[in-house]
Design a protein around this motif. Structure first.
Motif, PDB file in Angstrom:
ATOM      1  N   UNK A 102      -7.598  -0.676 -11.242  1.00 11.76           N
ATOM      2  CA  UNK A 102      -7.268  -0.753  -9.667  1.00 11.76           C
ATOM      3  C   UNK A 102      -6.105   0.255  -9.257  1.00 11.76           C
ATOM      4  N   UNK A 103      -6.086   0.927  -8.116  1.00 10.65           N
ATOM      5  CA  UNK A 103      -4.864   1.686  -7.885  1.00 10.65           C
ATOM      6  C   UNK A 103      -5.036   1.717  -6.161  1.00 10.65           C
ATOM      7  N   UNK A 104      -3.871   2.095  -5.637  1.00 11.38           N
ATOM      8  CA  UNK A 104      -3.721   2.072  -4.298  1.00 11.38           C
ATOM      9  C   UNK A 104      -3.525   3.400  -3.692  1.00 11.38           C
ATOM     10  N   UNK A 105      -4.106   3.850  -2.667  1.00 13.25           N
ATOM     11  CA  UNK A 105      -3.810   5.055  -1.787  1.00 13.25           C
ATOM     12  C   UNK A 105      -3.311   4.653  -0.598  1.00 13.25           C
ATOM     13  N   UNK A 106      -2.180   5.284  -0.104  1.00 17.00           N
ATOM     14  CA  UNK A 106      -1.688   5.401   1.331  1.00 17.00           C
ATOM     15  C   UNK A 106      -2.265   6.561   2.046  1.00 17.00           C
ATOM     16  N   UNK A 152      -1.338   7.173  13.663  1.00 20.67           N
ATOM     17  CA  UNK A 152      -0.542   6.092  14.300  1.00 20.67           C
ATOM     18  C   UNK A 152      -0.172   4.963  13.405  1.00 20.67           C
ATOM     19  N   UNK A 153      -0.337   5.211  12.139  1.00 21.91           N
ATOM     20  CA  UNK A 153      -0.231   4.052  10.947  1.00 21.91           C
ATOM     21  C   UNK A 153      -0.530   4.795   9.689  1.00 21.91           C
ATOM     22  N   UNK A 154       0.190   4.026   8.708  1.00 19.72           N
ATOM     23  CA  UNK A 154      -0.345   4.328   7.386  1.00 19.72           C
ATOM     24  C   UNK A 154      -1.055   3.190   7.066  1.00 19.72           C
ATOM     25  N   UNK A 155      -2.307   3.437   6.440  1.00 20.49           N
ATOM     26  CA  UNK A 155      -3.198   2.309   5.681  1.00 20.49           C
ATOM     27  C   UNK A 155      -3.077   2.360   4.577  1.00 20.49           C
ATOM     28  N   UNK A 165       9.299   3.594   3.910  1.00 24.75           N
ATOM     29  CA  UNK A 165       8.195   3.873   4.633  1.00 24.75           C
ATOM     30  C   UNK A 165       7.088   2.778   4.379  1.00 24.75           C
ATOM     31  N   UNK A 166       7.421   1.789   3.487  1.00 20.16           N
ATOM     32  CA  UNK A 166       6.690   0.659   3.359  1.00 20.16           C
ATOM     33  C   UNK A 166       5.347   1.378   2.634  1.00 20.16           C
ATOM     34  N   UNK A 167       5.351   2.036   1.542  1.00 21.30           N
ATOM     35  CA  UNK A 167       4.254   2.569   0.945  1.00 21.30           C
ATOM     36  C   UNK A 167       4.100   1.800  -0.243  1.00 21.30           C
ATOM     37  N   UNK A 168       2.803   1.681  -0.493  1.00 16.97           N
ATOM     38  CA  UNK A 168       2.324   0.852  -1.813  1.00 16.97           C
ATOM     39  C   UNK A 168       2.194   1.899  -2.856  1.00 16.97           C
ATOM     40  N   UNK A 169       2.796   1.390  -4.131  1.00 18.69           N
ATOM     41  CA  UNK A 169       2.634   2.137  -5.373  1.00 18.69           C
ATOM     42  C   UNK A 169       1.440   2.350  -5.719  1.00 18.69           C
ATOM     43  N   UNK A 173       3.964   6.951  -5.387  1.00 16.64           N
ATOM     44  CA  UNK A 173       3.026   6.772  -4.422  1.00 16.64           C
ATOM     45  C   UNK A 173       2.143   7.986  -4.050  1.00 16.64           C
ATOM     46  N   UNK A 174       0.707   7.578  -3.837  1.00 16.01           N
ATOM     47  CA  UNK A 174      -0.097   8.652  -3.275  1.00 16.01           C
ATOM     48  C   UNK A 174      -0.052   8.316  -2.028  1.00 16.01           C
TER      49      UNK A 174
END
Length: 434
Positions: free
Chosen positions: A54-58, A63-66, A192-196, A204-205
């Protein structure tokens, strides 16, 4: 969301485009039961495996980052024999394959882990086992990437097997206008509250939400029992002739993005989005995009697609300028402007756009300002020394062997651009468009 489809996808590379476009779209299509990718960095392979695939992409919206989780994927290291065997087996059963590596120069390397050798072995197994037909998306930002990859791969296949392999696969060029990057600064990730990418990763992507990707038209020879090929990644759009769109990407999108970055570097801003607050810059970029790049491409490709009309190209330019300056994308001037020597190449985005416009009877003075700004970024002496324009550019263009008259026309425009750039600086950055 689980993998519930019937198809298999195989990727090469695990950067922002592979993770945030190909694997992401394959995952969300619902058409795939298996997602596999090759990655040459062992530490990345290990962290994704530790995260159970599993991995996360920002994803930057307007208007926001998902934060979107993708997977599970299977990730393999092509340097390892067992992992290569797994990749070969996956290619044999895959319907869609995507290469997203730094450049076409990385298609071929020494050793059994070379991309072209693994693809060749997988496609040979596909043909021998009667596996499904497949398409290969070449995403290396080169307008002949598919042809180069096909030549390298087929060259590794015994001659008596090539026709059978070729009947099973089509290599496709792509036009990928999706802006993306890998964020490495821990402070930026936190602020920026990005997820690694994974809990064990430091990076982080971050990719934009845009996913209108153009690809070559898929044409398999129609056999008596063959059904038409259907893509699982259905969001991509096939085009009969991709070249006009490749030129719009290079001489429109890429050229204006580079122009923005080099003006930003001269102005001293950190982010492309910061240019929204610099007086006159966005109108200047829009005029370059529409009046120089756009008018030249419309004259060259009129009638081929609604894009190449006044209204179509203006819509294209305005959409891209809005996306380029999206503050949630966090695109840095440094990243977009890196490697100015390459971007000043005779056929590349800045000088190539100037040459296109000149060939269509236009004067691309705004992109000439951008070329001058790129020169100053590369060598600050170019800001004051007129002789340095020729001195710095001639070695970059030597391999292209430009004709003297065209070269002098381009050099003259860049020298005039250098003067405009100096005037802009000396005016306190007040009057760029004049």
């Amino acid at each position: 969301m689980a993998l519930t489809g019937k198809r298999a996808y195989v990727g090469f590379g695990f950067g922002a485009i592979q993770a945030g476009l190909f694997l992401y779209e394959a995952f969300h299509s619902g058409a795939f039961r298996r997602l596999v990718t090759a990655e040459v960095l062992p530490e990345v392979v290990n962290t994704v495996r530790q995260a159970e695939g599993l991995y996360t992409v920002n994803i930057a919206h307007s208007d926001q980052v998902e934060h979107a989780e993708v997977g599970p994927i299977e990730i393999q290291d092509p340097a390892l024999k067992l992992d290569r065997e797994r990749l070969i087996d996956a290619i044999a059963e895959a319907e869609e394959i995507g290469t997203a590596i730094p450049s076409v120069a990385y298609y071929v390397s020494n050793g059994p882990g070379s991309l072209h050798r693994i693809l060749a072995e997988g496609l040979r197994a596909k043909a021998a086992q009667g596996g499904p037909r497949a398409v290969i998306y070449a995403a290396e930002n080169h307008n002949q990437a598919a042809e180069i990859l096909e030549s390298n791969v087929l060259g590794e296949i015994p001659e008596n097997e090539r026709d059978m392999v070729h009947s099973q696969v089509r290599f496709l060029n792509t036009v990928i206008g999706k802006m993306s990057g890998v964020i490495t600064d821990p402070e930026e990730i936190e602020s920026q509250r990005l997820t690694r990418i994974t809990p064990g990763e430091e990076r982080a992507f971050l990719v934009e939400a845009f996913n209108r990707i153009l690809i070559s038209k898929i044409e398999f020879e129609a056999g008596a029992e063959e059904t038409p090929f259907r893509r699982g990644i259905a969001v991509f759009e096939e085009k009969d002739d991709l070249l006009p769109f490749e030129e719009a990407k290079l001489y429109g999108h890429n050229a204006t993005h580079a122009l923005a970055a080099y003006l930003g570097a001269i102005r001293g801003v950190e982010r492309i989005a910061d240019l929204r607050s610099v007086p006159g810059v966005l109108p200047f970029l829009r005029a370059a995009f529409i009046e120089e790049s756009g008018e030249a491409l419309i004259r060259k490709h009129a009638g081929s697609d609604p894009l190449f009309t006044q209204a179509g190209y203006a819509e294209y330019a305005d959409d891209l300028l809005e996306r380029m300056t999206n503050p949630y994308l966090r695109d840095s001037v440094e990243r977009v402007g890196r490697d100015p020597q390459r971007k000043l190449g005779w056929d590349d985005r800045l000088v190539g756009t100037m040459r296109l416009a000149l060939g269509q009877g236009l004067e691309p003075w705004r992109y000439a300002v951008g070329a001058a700004a790129a020169l100053v970024t590369m060598d600050p002496s170019a800001a004051r020394d007129a002789a340095s324009v020729d001195t710095l550019l001639s070695p970059i263009w030597r391999e292209a062997s430009p004709q003297s008259q065209e070269k002098q026309s381009v050099l003259g425009l860049i020298e005039a651009g250098r003067k405009r750039l100096r005037d802009w600086q000396e005016s306190g950055f007040q009057n760029l468009e004049y």
